[in-house]
Design an enzyme around this catalytic site. Structure first.
Site, short mmCIF file in Angstrom:
data_model
loop_
_atom_site.label_atom_id
_atom_site.label_comp_id
_atom_site.label_asym_id
_atom_site.label_seq_id
_atom_site.Cartn_x
_atom_site.Cartn_y
_atom_site.Cartn_z
N ASN A 195 51.15 32.62 52.08
CA ASN A 195 50.40 33.28 53.15
C ASN A 195 49.07 33.80 52.62
O ASN A 195 48.95 34.16 51.45
CB ASN A 195 51.23 34.41 53.76
CG ASN A 195 50.97 35.75 53.10
OD1 ASN A 195 49.99 36.43 53.42
ND2 ASN A 195 51.84 36.14 52.16
N PHE A 224 45.67 41.28 55.22
CA PHE A 224 45.80 42.63 55.79
C PHE A 224 45.42 42.65 57.27
O PHE A 224 44.65 43.51 57.73
CB PHE A 224 44.94 43.64 55.03
CG PHE A 224 45.50 44.09 53.71
CD1 PHE A 224 46.76 43.71 53.29
CD2 PHE A 224 44.75 44.93 52.88
CE1 PHE A 224 47.27 44.15 52.08
CE2 PHE A 224 45.26 45.37 51.66
CZ PHE A 224 46.52 44.97 51.25
N SER A 239 47.57 42.76 46.73
CA SER A 239 47.52 41.58 47.58
C SER A 239 46.43 40.63 47.07
O SER A 239 45.32 41.07 46.77
CB SER A 239 47.20 41.96 49.03
OG SER A 239 46.91 40.80 49.80
N ASN A 270 44.95 38.47 48.84
CA ASN A 270 44.21 37.96 49.99
C ASN A 270 43.09 38.88 50.47
O ASN A 270 42.48 38.63 51.49
CB ASN A 270 45.19 37.69 51.14
CG ASN A 270 46.26 36.69 50.75
OD1 ASN A 270 45.96 35.66 50.16
ND2 ASN A 270 47.51 37.00 51.08
N THR A 271 42.85 39.97 49.73
CA THR A 271 41.72 40.86 50.02
C THR A 271 40.80 40.86 48.81
O THR A 271 41.21 41.27 47.72
CB THR A 271 42.20 42.29 50.31
OG1 THR A 271 43.02 42.28 51.48
CG2 THR A 271 41.02 43.22 50.54
N LYS A 303 52.21 49.38 44.35
CA LYS A 303 52.69 48.00 44.35
C LYS A 303 51.76 47.13 43.50
O LYS A 303 50.56 47.10 43.73
CB LYS A 303 52.75 47.44 45.78
CG LYS A 303 53.41 46.07 45.87
CD LYS A 303 53.73 45.70 47.30
CE LYS A 303 54.53 44.39 47.37
NZ LYS A 303 54.96 44.08 48.75
N ASN A 359 54.21 41.95 44.10
CA ASN A 359 53.61 41.27 45.24
C ASN A 359 53.73 39.75 45.04
O ASN A 359 54.41 39.29 44.12
CB ASN A 359 52.13 41.67 45.36
CG ASN A 359 51.68 41.76 46.80
OD1 ASN A 359 51.94 40.88 47.60
ND2 ASN A 359 50.99 42.84 47.14
#
Length: 469
Positions: free
Chosen positions: A198, A202, A286, A288-289, A328, A357
């Site tokens: 994925n 966020f 994450s 993805n940021t 995390k 993560n």
């Protein structure tokens, strides 16, 4: 009456589905045939109905209703025993799994959240095995199996998800300001590997929307405590319950993509949402940021945690005190990075770590998959070994003084037990639940209990870090 209404709804929807499939091909799909066999035919009108042009057809909408409607259909066969009904409901929910696969992964995700938010999921009325009860941060968990952040991003379905039988549910990541996240498509299934990639980024409705939902649920819980009779079942809920109900609620905080002050974003989250949380998580891992993982550096992490802890501790708290604060982290960290994080966590007395993560790495078997080279975080079975190795390292680096939540690749009770022996006080999952649905939860709990009993442990806490003793 609720059971009868849900059964009637299911039959109406099934009837429409039968008519459409007959109109298209003259025959029923296997999934519909199985449902017809289970719930009984209701007859079909002679007039053929043209299939709808909408992308979200009744065949697909049926998925969202079957998941919960099964509770009241096949399960309610001449018995009023709640435990029996619960068992039948979870078995019946398996019928929905093939239907969910008709959906685009993100559409399936949204439907699952909708179903849970509407109470259209099985409710666990059977007590958890006593051996699974555990206590962390002074919070009592009926079992150590939790739902990881990323599934219920906006706290839309907390009550329904806790009702399935999770010991705790973590919502989020929640950002201060609403944001759409990354462009679609951004979720990809790797069925044969039990994995998901994925790059949501966020996507969040923002802290105010989440605060409104959690506030309403908190008020509902408080009202129930003052009006509900003290039955044995309710006493058990109070014994293990948190601020959201019979289970424990974690709130995972993120930063906005365009924000230039990460600490300010996390502080806003603390000020707005901590009153509803049994524990808080700051997500700095994450993939993805852009730039988020840089916050895992020693100096950056130390500065961030100091500000977030200060914001939390400056608020007024009752006898329970402030919610524990966890961090995390990613699985793609070097030994030096892990040592730095452990040092900061111990120095600042952070309450816990969530490990880990998703990963940006790709094992060879995943790389060869049609979606294997998609950008984003990989979760699911391929992550088990990597995330567990990081868990082991951090348990040793923190000398077992910091409670750890183990997450990544958990798809069985044996996997959960592996995490616990490696140092996890609690365990989270995501991908396996997305693939297998609600029926997976009672199964993994039973398997974990069997593992503990086989090795002679009387509780989860006795097994934590057993690999190092």
């Amino acid at each position: 009456m609720a059971y009868s209404r849900r059964l009637l709804l299911l039959r109406v929807l099934l009837n429409r589905q039968i008519v459409r499939e007959s109109a298209q091909s003259g025959a029923l799909l296997p999934a519909s045939a199985a449902l017809l066999h289970t719930f009984g035919g209701v007859g079909a009108p002679a007039k053929k109905i043209a299939p709808p042009r909408s992308r979200l057809t009744w065949r697909r909408l049926l998925t969202g209703t079957v998941l919960g409607s099964v509770i009241a259909s096949g399960a309610y066969v001449g018995t009023r025993d709640e435990a029996t009904i619960s068992g039948w409901a979870f078995e019946g929910s398996k019928l929905a799994n093939p239907l969910f696969r008709l959906f685009d992964p993100e559409d399936a995700h949204r439907l699952a959240i909708w179903a849970a938010s509407q109470g259209l999921v099985p409710k666990e009325n059977r007590p958890d095995p006593a051996i699974l009860a555990t206590e962390v941060w002074g919070r009592k968990f009926s079992n150590p199996i939790g739902l990881a952040a990323g599934f219920d991003k906006n706290a839309e379905a907390v009550e329904g998800l806790l009702g399935i039988g999770f010991g705790f549910v973590e919502v989020g990541s929640v950002t201060p300001v609403p944001q759409e996240g990354n462009p679609k498509p951004r979720v990809f299934r790797l069925h044969e590997h039990g994995a998901i990639i994925n790059r949501y980024g966020f996507n969040s409705e923002g802290i105010m929307a989440v605060a409104k939902r959690l506030g309403a649920q908190h008020g509902k819980r408080k009202l129930a405590e003052t009006t509900k009779p003290t039955t044995s079942m309710y006493a058990d809920e109070k014994q293990f319950g948190g601020k959201a109900g019979p289970g424990i609620l974690g709130v995972n905080l993120g930063k906005n993509k365009t924000s230039t002050d990460a600490s300010s974003d996390y502080v806003q989250g603390v000020h707005t949402l901590s009153q509803y949380a049994d524990y808080l998580v700051i997500n700095i891992s994450s993939p993805n940021t852009p730039g988020l993982r840089k916050l895992q550096g020693r100096k950056e992490l130390k500065d961030l945690i100091k500000k977030v802890l200060s914001a939390r501790d400056d608020m007024q708290w009752g006898e329970e005190g402030p919610p524990p604060l966890l961090v995390k982290i990613a699985p793609d960290l070097s030994k030096e990075d892990l040592a730095d994080i452990a040092a900061v966590v111990l120095t600042l007395r952070v309450d816990g770590l969530v490990i880990s993560n998703t990963t940006v790495s790709r094992p060879e078997e995943v790389s060869n998959h049609i979606h294997g080279k998609e950008t984003g975080g990989l979760s699911g079975k391929p992550l088990l070994t990597m995330s567990t190795n990081v868990l082991r390292d951090m348990f040793q680096l923190t000398r077992g003084k910091v409670p750890l939540i183990g997450v990544g690749g958990v798809s069985s009770g044996e996997d959960a037990y592996l995490k616990i022996r490696a140092g996890a006080s609690l365990v989270q999952l995501y991908s396996a639940f997305a693939y297998e649905g609600p029926a997976f939860i009672p199964r993994i709990k039973a398997e974990l209990a069997a593992c503990l009993e086989a090795d002679g442990y009387k509780s989860v806490s006795e097994a934590v870090g057993a690999d190092f003793r």
